[in-house]
Design an enzyme around this catalytic site. Structure first.
Site, PDB file in Angstrom:
ATOM      1  N   ASP A 156       0.843  -1.197   0.000  1.00 31.81           N
ATOM      2  CA  ASP A 156       0.000   0.000   0.000  1.00 31.81           C
ATOM      3  C   ASP A 156       0.876   1.243   0.000  1.00 31.81           C
ATOM      4  O   ASP A 156       2.092   1.181   0.266  1.00 31.81           O
ATOM      5  CB  ASP A 156      -0.943   0.006   1.196  1.00 31.81           C
ATOM      6  CG  ASP A 156      -0.199   0.075   2.531  1.00 31.81           C
ATOM      7  OD1 ASP A 156       0.838  -0.606   2.674  1.00 31.81           O
ATOM      8  OD2 ASP A 156      -0.652   0.808   3.434  1.00 31.81           O
ATOM      9  N   ASP A 188       8.761   3.472  -1.547  1.00 26.78           N
ATOM     10  CA  ASP A 188       8.055   3.107  -0.317  1.00 26.78           C
ATOM     11  C   ASP A 188       6.717   2.461  -0.647  1.00 26.78           C
ATOM     12  O   ASP A 188       5.702   3.115  -0.674  1.00 26.78           O
ATOM     13  CB  ASP A 188       7.845   4.362   0.541  1.00 26.78           C
ATOM     14  CG  ASP A 188       7.202   4.065   1.887  1.00 26.78           C
ATOM     15  OD1 ASP A 188       7.294   2.916   2.347  1.00 26.78           O
ATOM     16  OD2 ASP A 188       6.605   4.986   2.471  1.00 26.78           O
ATOM     17  N   GLU A 222       0.145  -0.992   5.810  1.00 24.41           N
ATOM     18  CA  GLU A 222       1.252  -0.405   6.570  1.00 24.41           C
ATOM     19  C   GLU A 222       1.094   1.096   6.735  1.00 24.41           C
ATOM     20  O   GLU A 222       1.394   1.653   7.798  1.00 24.41           O
ATOM     21  CB  GLU A 222       2.582  -0.734   5.887  1.00 24.41           C
ATOM     22  CG  GLU A 222       3.813  -0.457   6.751  1.00 24.41           C
ATOM     23  CD  GLU A 222       4.326   0.981   6.664  1.00 24.41           C
ATOM     24  OE1 GLU A 222       5.134   1.383   7.517  1.00 24.41           O
ATOM     25  OE2 GLU A 222       3.913   1.706   5.731  1.00 24.41           O
ATOM     26  N   GLU A 223       0.631   1.765   5.686  1.00 23.65           N
ATOM     27  CA  GLU A 223       0.498   3.225   5.741  1.00 23.65           C
ATOM     28  C   GLU A 223      -0.727   3.667   6.534  1.00 23.65           C
ATOM     29  O   GLU A 223      -1.005   4.858   6.660  1.00 23.65           O
ATOM     30  CB  GLU A 223       0.423   3.794   4.324  1.00 23.65           C
ATOM     31  CG  GLU A 223       1.620   3.471   3.433  1.00 23.65           C
ATOM     32  CD  GLU A 223       2.900   4.157   3.872  1.00 23.65           C
ATOM     33  OE1 GLU A 223       2.903   4.812   4.936  1.00 23.65           O
ATOM     34  OE2 GLU A 223       3.909   4.041   3.148  1.00 23.65           O
ATOM     35  N   ASP A 251      12.513  -1.423   3.992  1.00 21.84           N
ATOM     36  CA  ASP A 251      11.473  -0.399   4.033  1.00 21.84           C
ATOM     37  C   ASP A 251      12.000   0.866   4.691  1.00 21.84           C
ATOM     38  O   ASP A 251      11.279   1.562   5.405  1.00 21.84           O
ATOM     39  CB  ASP A 251      10.241  -0.932   4.786  1.00 21.84           C
ATOM     40  CG  ASP A 251       9.046   0.014   4.706  1.00 21.84           C
ATOM     41  OD1 ASP A 251       8.994   0.819   3.768  1.00 21.84           O
ATOM     42  OD2 ASP A 251       8.167  -0.065   5.588  1.00 21.84           O
ATOM     43  N   HIS A 284     -17.854  34.361  20.466  1.00 23.01           N
ATOM     44  CA  HIS A 284     -17.370  35.524  19.728  1.00 23.01           C
ATOM     45  C   HIS A 284     -16.439  36.320  20.643  1.00 23.01           C
ATOM     46  O   HIS A 284     -16.823  36.711  21.745  1.00 23.01           O
ATOM     47  CB  HIS A 284     -18.561  36.383  19.296  1.00 23.01           C
ATOM     48  CG  HIS A 284     -18.208  37.469  18.324  1.00 23.01           C
ATOM     49  ND1 HIS A 284     -17.302  38.467  18.601  1.00 23.01           N
ATOM     50  CD2 HIS A 284     -18.673  37.714  17.066  1.00 23.01           C
ATOM     51  CE1 HIS A 284     -17.202  39.279  17.569  1.00 23.01           C
ATOM     52  NE2 HIS A 284     -18.035  38.847  16.615  1.00 23.01           N
ATOM     53  N   THR A 386     -12.669  35.663  14.350  1.00 19.00           N
ATOM     54  CA  THR A 386     -12.546  36.030  15.765  1.00 19.00           C
ATOM     55  C   THR A 386     -13.348  35.092  16.654  1.00 19.00           C
ATOM     56  O   THR A 386     -14.220  35.505  17.418  1.00 19.00           O
ATOM     57  CB  THR A 386     -13.000  37.483  15.965  1.00 19.00           C
ATOM     58  OG1 THR A 386     -14.361  37.612  15.483  1.00 19.00           O
ATOM     59  CG2 THR A 386     -12.109  38.452  15.214  1.00 19.00           C
ATOM     60  N   ARG A 399       9.202  10.537  20.754  1.00 17.79           N
ATOM     61  CA  ARG A 399       9.956   9.448  20.143  1.00 17.79           C
ATOM     62  C   ARG A 399      10.769   8.781  21.253  1.00 17.79           C
ATOM     63  O   ARG A 399      11.645   9.407  21.856  1.00 17.79           O
ATOM     64  CB  ARG A 399      10.864   9.984  19.039  1.00 17.79           C
ATOM     65  CG  ARG A 399      10.114  10.515  17.840  1.00 17.79           C
ATOM     66  CD  ARG A 399       9.448   9.416  17.032  1.00 17.79           C
ATOM     67  NE  ARG A 399       8.603   9.929  15.949  1.00 17.79           N
ATOM     68  CZ  ARG A 399       8.065   9.187  14.998  1.00 17.79           C
ATOM     69  NH1 ARG A 399       8.304   7.879  14.992  1.00 17.79           N
ATOM     70  NH2 ARG A 399       7.304   9.709  14.073  1.00 17.79           N
ATOM     71  N   HIS A 501       6.557   9.506   1.264  1.00 15.48           N
ATOM     72  CA  HIS A 501       5.438  10.191   1.929  1.00 15.48           C
ATOM     73  C   HIS A 501       5.260  11.620   1.450  1.00 15.48           C
ATOM     74  O   HIS A 501       4.287  12.280   1.843  1.00 15.48           O
ATOM     75  CB  HIS A 501       5.590  10.200   3.463  1.00 15.48           C
ATOM     76  CG  HIS A 501       5.388   8.875   4.102  1.00 15.48           C
ATOM     77  ND1 HIS A 501       4.877   8.724   5.373  1.00 15.48           N
ATOM     78  CD2 HIS A 501       5.615   7.615   3.660  1.00 15.48           C
ATOM     79  CE1 HIS A 501       4.803   7.439   5.679  1.00 15.48           C
ATOM     80  NE2 HIS A 501       5.261   6.745   4.654  1.00 15.48           N
TER      81      HIS A 501
END
Length: 534
Positions: A156, A188, A222-223, A251, A284, A386, A399, A501
């Site tokens: 994919d 990819d 996978e994606e 990959d 508002h 606004t 990460r 990507h």
């Protein structure tokens, strides 16, 4: 002692079995090549693509390499057909195309003589009206005397359209005058996946015996988070994947554009959402500004407390979870082919945090980072509006690296966010949750699977590969390792400029053709490499 052995053998033929054996077994222990007599250096140590394996496998690999070259246009045409199938797993109306891409792979493998199955994964969680694309599994060879290698890839791709800024049609493989092959999925991961099929075909047409039993596992989600794949791998670990001796995944990408690499580590990813809400509806600012406590104001202050300008995470306790840097690991960074100019070119500016290569790579690979990604519910369109949002959700991720366990990270994050919000004294409400998580992965680059791949890279590309880690995540890597108990190697085909990507994704023709040679060579070396960890 070694010098004495060599001096006694100089008068004999340089092709003697004794000399070959001596050189093959002790070459890597030599402190300097200058210890060898000049004749030996000229005959066996001159820089070349086949330098350190001059006595092994030259005939069959040479024939295989020639066959790959002769079939190069055929292999490019196979990639062209694959790229033409818009197998976008994230788009519901493209699901039939994803399935069609799986059927294309299955048909190609069947034509090559592989035993192929298309395994259903059931309904897609949260979208039960959709069937998940099948996992295409295949076996090529069933010789009990040969080793068995399991390879993974995905068929994919990410979404792509001309409106995104592509210079060429994303689902038409376009080759420019520099040999750059543009098309969604080219690098990819359709190029690498087809690389395994091409390796099989080139062996067949070259009349070269395929050196291993090859197990293949190609998925179509996978994606979109590899939904359903973990359960499948765990279920098949003692069945279809039971006889695998090692795992190889192609990959990922080189660190630069000139030097190949082997990847032995990936960071994990823990992704969070902070939801702050108060008013019953959007307000508002001209009417309610200054009279109601605003969720956006609170959210910005909470998000701003997570990390400082130099990337230091402000959450107490996280740094203490990180595995200490060892001398052996530190030594790996010095010779890696990477410069700060490479970084500047990649990010399009000189706004780097760290001043040198080593600290930059460590920050990218082996230390955690926290990134703020966006705010859901806030006004983000061109122009001026606004509005005071009644509810906003801030998205950020961490990460993670060894030895950060996701559950421990979650607790520290929730505790810190709650504490920061309480200090604001706001009447609004907050909810912080983990949206998804994938754990980090690190393997031993001294494993025989890696040493075999290193020989293959040097045989094809003429240089020893860099040993790298990556800042991104490929969760299936850890899944295969834990399910099978086998070493997992990341063996990239594409380079850092392939723009996976992104718009104008490409795979260089050279990387594709030489990559096919490399994958085949890897299978030859891994078939013979002593099963020991150095």
């Amino acid at each position: 002692m070694l010098r004495t052995i060599f001096s006694k053998q100089i008068s004999a033929s340089l092709n003697s079995k004794l000399l070959k054996s001596c050189l093959h077994t002790q070459l890597h222990s030599l402190p300097k090549q200058s210890l060898l007599p000049p004749q030996i250096q000229r005959s066996y140590l001159t820089p070349s693509i086949r330098a350190h394996q001059a006595f092994k496998m030259a005939p069959q690999l040479d024939g295989y390499f020639k066959q790959v070259d002769s079939l190069s246009e055929h292999f490019i045409e196979r990639l062209r057909k694959a790229v033409a199938i818009p197998s976008i797993s994230a788009e519901e109306d493209r699901r039939p195309d994803v399935v069609r891409m799986g059927e294309f792979l299955a048909a190609e493998l069947t034509a090559l003589g592989a035993q192929v199955e298309k395994r259903p994964l059931g309904k897609q969680p949260g979208k039960e009206h959709l069937e998940l694309p099948p996992v295409v599994i295949a076996r090529y060879g069933n010789d009990k005397k040969k080793r068995t290698i399991l390879v993974y890839g995905h068929y994919d791709v990410q979404p792509a359209g001309m409106e995104d800024g592509w210079a060429t049609q994303p689902f038409e493989l376009t080759i420019d005058d520099k040999g750059r092959m543009y098309g969604r999925g080219s690098t990819d991961d359709k190029g690498p996946v087809l690389g395994w099929l091409n390796a099989i075909e080139a062996h067949q047409k070259a009349g070269v015996d395929f050196p291993v039993n090859l197990l293949m596992c190609f998925e179509g989600m996978e994606e979109y988070g590899s939904e359903g794949l973990d359960d499948f791998i765990n279920a098949e670990a003692t069945k279809f994947f039971a006889d695998a001796d090692a795992v190889c995944i192609s990959d990922n990408y080189w660190l630069g554009t000139e030097k190949p690499c082997l990847t032995y580590g990936l960071r994990g990813c823990s992704y969070y959402g902070i939801e702050i809400f108060g008013p019953g509806q959007d307000l508002h600012s001209g009417v309610y500004g200054g009279t109601a406590q605003e969720p956006m104001t609170d959210l910005v202050r909470v998000l701003g407390s997570l990390v400082d300008t130099d990337g230091k995470i402000q959450i107490p306790g996280l740094a203490e979870l990180v595995a200490p840097l060892t001398d052996d690991e530190k030594a790996l960074y010095g010779n890696i082919a990477f410069t700060m100019d490479n970084l500047y070119e990649s990010i399009g500016s000189q706004t780097s945090i760290h001043p040198d290569k080593e600290s930059t790579l460590m920050a990218r690979w082996r230390y955690p980072s926290l990134s703020i990604h966006g705010i859901e519910g806030a006004f983000s369109q061109p122009g001026a509006k606004t509005v005071i949002p009644a509810k906003v959700i801030g998205k950020f991720s961490i990460r993670t690296v060894p030895n950060m366990e996701p559950e421990v990270v979650d607790k520290l994050v929730f505790k810190y966010v709650d504490a920061v919000f309480k200090k604001l004294g706001s009447k609004n409400s907050i909810k912080c949750e983990m949206l998804h998580a994938g754990k980090w992965w690190v393997a031993s680059p001294k494993h025989w699977n890696f040493s075999a791949a290193a020989k293959a890279v040097e045989r094809v590309w003429g240089v020893k590969p860099d040993l790298t880690r990556e800042g991104g995540s490929i969760p299936v890597t850890l899944t295969f390792e834990q399910a099978t108990g086998k070493n997992v190697l990341l063996l990239p085909m594409g380079s850092s400029t392939d723009a996976a990507h992104s718009i104008n994704e490409k795979l260089d023709k050279k990387n594709y053709i030489e990559g096919i040679k490399m994958l085949g060579a890897y299978l030859h070396y891994v078939a013979e490499e002593p099963m020991v960890e150095q």
